[in-house]
Enzyme design. Structure first.
Site, mmCIF file in Angstrom:
data_model
loop_
_atom_site.group_PDB
_atom_site.id
_atom_site.type_symbol
_atom_site.label_atom_id
_atom_site.label_comp_id
_atom_site.label_asym_id
_atom_site.label_seq_id
_atom_site.Cartn_x
_atom_site.Cartn_y
_atom_site.Cartn_z
ATOM 1 N N GLY A 333 86.335 75.812 -36.901
ATOM 2 C CA GLY A 333 85.300 74.946 -37.462
ATOM 3 C C GLY A 333 83.974 75.248 -36.798
ATOM 4 O O GLY A 333 83.041 75.782 -37.407
ATOM 5 N N ARG A 334 83.903 74.932 -35.502
ATOM 6 C CA ARG A 334 82.703 75.185 -34.715
ATOM 7 C C ARG A 334 82.281 76.648 -34.802
ATOM 8 O O ARG A 334 81.089 76.961 -34.873
ATOM 9 C CB ARG A 334 82.995 74.801 -33.260
ATOM 10 C CG ARG A 334 81.815 74.922 -32.318
ATOM 11 C CD ARG A 334 82.284 74.906 -30.862
ATOM 12 N NE ARG A 334 83.333 73.948 -30.611
ATOM 13 C CZ ARG A 334 83.153 72.761 -30.056
ATOM 14 N NH1 ARG A 334 81.947 72.376 -29.693
ATOM 15 N NH2 ARG A 334 84.185 71.958 -29.840
ATOM 16 N N ARG A 381 77.190 64.612 -28.316
ATOM 17 C CA ARG A 381 78.021 65.458 -27.457
ATOM 18 C C ARG A 381 77.571 65.481 -25.989
ATOM 19 O O ARG A 381 78.425 65.485 -25.089
ATOM 20 C CB ARG A 381 78.106 66.878 -28.004
ATOM 21 C CG ARG A 381 78.854 66.960 -29.341
ATOM 22 C CD ARG A 381 79.137 68.396 -29.749
ATOM 23 N NE ARG A 381 80.103 69.018 -28.857
ATOM 24 C CZ ARG A 381 79.814 69.924 -27.946
ATOM 25 N NH1 ARG A 381 78.560 70.343 -27.786
ATOM 26 N NH2 ARG A 381 80.757 70.435 -27.168
ATOM 27 N N CYS A 412 67.409 53.263 -26.532
ATOM 28 C CA CYS A 412 67.335 52.401 -25.354
ATOM 29 C C CYS A 412 68.605 52.594 -24.526
ATOM 30 O O CYS A 412 69.466 51.713 -24.443
ATOM 31 C CB CYS A 412 67.175 50.947 -25.792
ATOM 32 S SG CYS A 412 66.742 49.833 -24.457
ATOM 33 N N TYR A 442 80.058 68.860 -34.946
ATOM 34 C CA TYR A 442 80.263 67.585 -34.262
ATOM 35 C C TYR A 442 78.969 66.855 -33.913
ATOM 36 O O TYR A 442 78.999 65.928 -33.103
ATOM 37 C CB TYR A 442 81.131 67.775 -33.010
ATOM 38 C CG TYR A 442 82.431 68.452 -33.321
ATOM 39 C CD1 TYR A 442 83.445 67.766 -33.963
ATOM 40 C CD2 TYR A 442 82.624 69.797 -33.029
ATOM 41 C CE1 TYR A 442 84.638 68.397 -34.294
ATOM 42 C CE2 TYR A 442 83.813 70.433 -33.356
ATOM 43 C CZ TYR A 442 84.814 69.730 -33.992
ATOM 44 O OH TYR A 442 85.986 70.355 -34.322
#
Length: 485
Positions: A333-334, A381, A412, A442
């Site tokens: 995928g990545r 991530r 914040c 992701y």
């Protein structure tokens, strides 16, 4: 124009090289059609980033369609070539969890890949894109009855079963429908990939998969491991078409050794089950997890090198066991979408602080904070996995001296860091554009509405033209589910 050079900051991590030419693009981090254009402005497929900013706003995920397709083809070709002499062949499943929308599902299909899903929602995207069920798989450690029923209705090529309890449910739901469910059993082969604890998925102490050494609840008296108890049920259940085993050893892995060890263990286990129960299991899935470059310190292996190493192990092990090679499948995928995408931000406030140097007897060194108009809502991530990223000044070249910088978001939250350590020109100012490469996997998939910030759009760029493939959220979208009005 080459920027000034500077010895590395004492605050920089050991992996971050001393700043060189800040206008240069480190090729492994970027899509193959990203380059510097007129005045040093970043372009993708010839489209300048300022044009993208004007048309679509920021933050913005910028996805190179050509690069995505090229990486998909390269992976498929590499594994087809490496496994060409093995009778079972190979299938490449794109891991939809990394990034999935209707348009991308169609690209995957048109490039000859299959699609791996892990929820009812991802199955819905695949169905909307027009993919046939035989091209799909369904993962998940806690599938609902609704998800299993949807998979059965679609006729998915395989349901990857994660537990003995789930296998019973799949068998029962398939029997009610009068169909056979195509099933693979996910095992935990005990191969530990060198990766973050939460993305290493082959060790015993985690939620995924059937243990090859420990019994499951209710199987202790039989003396069977969870994996063998599930295999026995899969063989005996009339409503199950038992295809074989599956394993996934982790994510962001650079070396082929882990895949080789897992392949050998799974082939040996396949041989054991085939011999014991007198059957042939036609498939074996070795998962995904191939790493990409997020910083200049990362050196991922070429797909062809990993493919050849895996094929060699399959070939040698099957020969030693005197067994026919099953059809192998993988789930990148990545490795396909990660480097195909960068996130474009606009710079806002900036400040420089003096940080005490460890062991420096009170000495300090400067660190510049560069705030952008996104953050942890579009890239979770760094806060989840301590993931490192890179960044460049995108709208122009600069000859200014490098400054060790920390790119932070607008939320914040003190942990709202996009790029922990990077050298940027010290003349970066409010209104400049920054590009963070390697955000295809992701980032959009994990995006949130923290602080009621709308999720950004995704734009695909190809052949000098840009188009939205996922529109950005609006405040009306955010309020649509709020029933307090």
């Amino acid at each position: 124009m080459e920027s000034s050079r500077l010895a590395g900051s004492v605050l920089a991590p050991a992996w971050l090289p001393a700043a060189g030419d800040l206008n240069a693009l480190h090729a492994p981090l970027w899509a193959n059609d990203v380059e510097r254009g007129k005045g040093g402005e970043l372009t993708v497929s010839g489209v300048p980033v300022r044009e993208l900013k004007e048309r679509f706003g920021t933050p913005l995920y910028v996805l190179s369609e050509g690069d995505f397709r090229a990486r998909a083809r390269a992976l498929k070709d590499a594994f087809d070539d490496a496994f060409a002499d093995l009778g079972g062949g190979v299938d490449v499943y794109y891991a939809g969890k990394s990034f999935l929308c209707t348009e991308v599902a169609r690209w995957v299909d048109s490039e000859g890949l299959r699609l791996d899903t892990c929820s009812g929602g991802e199955l819905a995207v695949a169905a909307r894109a027009g993919l046939g069920g035989d091209k799909l798989s369904l993962h998940g450690n806690n599938k609902s009855d609704a998800e299993i029923n949807r998979a059965l209705d679609l006729g998915v090529g395989r349901i990857v079963v994660d537990s003995l309890h789930e296998l019973h449910r799949v068998a029962e739901l398939a029997a009610v429908r009068g169909v056979k469910a195509n099933v693979m059993l996910r095992l935990t082969p005990g191969v530990h990939a060198h990766t973050h604890e939460f993305i290493a998925t082959a060790h015993e102490d985690q939620k995924f998969g059937l243990s090859m050494i420990s019994p499951d609840a209710g199987t202790e008296a039989d003396g069977l491991s969870a994996a063998e108890a599930a295999a026995k049920l899969a063989v005996e259940a009339d409503s199950i078409n038992f295809l074989g085993f599956h394993a996934h050893i982790g994510s962001q892995i650079f070396e082929p050794e882990g895949f080789e060890i897992a392949a050998r263990k799974l082939l040996e286990y396949t041989h054991h089950i085939q011999d014991k129960y007198g059957l042939t299991l036609p498939e074996l899935d070795l998962g995904g997890g191939y790493g990409i470059a997020y910083t200049a310190a990362d050196a991922p292996r070429p797909a062809a090198e990993i493919a050849r190493a895996m094929a060699a192990v399959v070939r040698e092990t099957c020969t030693a066991l005197n067994m026919d090679a099953p059809r192998i499948s993988i789930e990148p995928g990545r490795a396909i979408v990660g480097s195909s995408t960068f996130t474009l931000y606009e710079t806002g406030t900036l400040k420089t602080v003096q940080v005490e140097v460890a062991g420096g007897d009170g000495a300090t060194a400067p660190r510049r904070y560069v705030s952008v108009d996104g953050g942890m809502s579009d890239n979770a991530r760094p806060v989840l996995y301590d993931a490192d990223y890179s960044a460049v000044l995108a709208n122009r070249a600069s000859a200014a001296a490098p400054a060790l910088s920390r790119v932070v978001g607008k939320h914040c939250e003190s942990g709202d860091i996009v790029v922990r350590d990077v050298y940027l020109p010290n003349d970066v100012a409010a209104g400049d554009l920054l590009a963070v490469p390697g955000t295809g996997a992701y980032c959009w998939a994990l995006a949130s509405n923290y602080n009621y910030v709308p999720r950004p759009p995704v734009v695909a760029v190809s052949d000098g033209a840009a188009r939205l493939i996922v529109r950005g959220e609006t405040e009306d979208d955010l309020l649509a589910r709020d029933l307090g009005a």
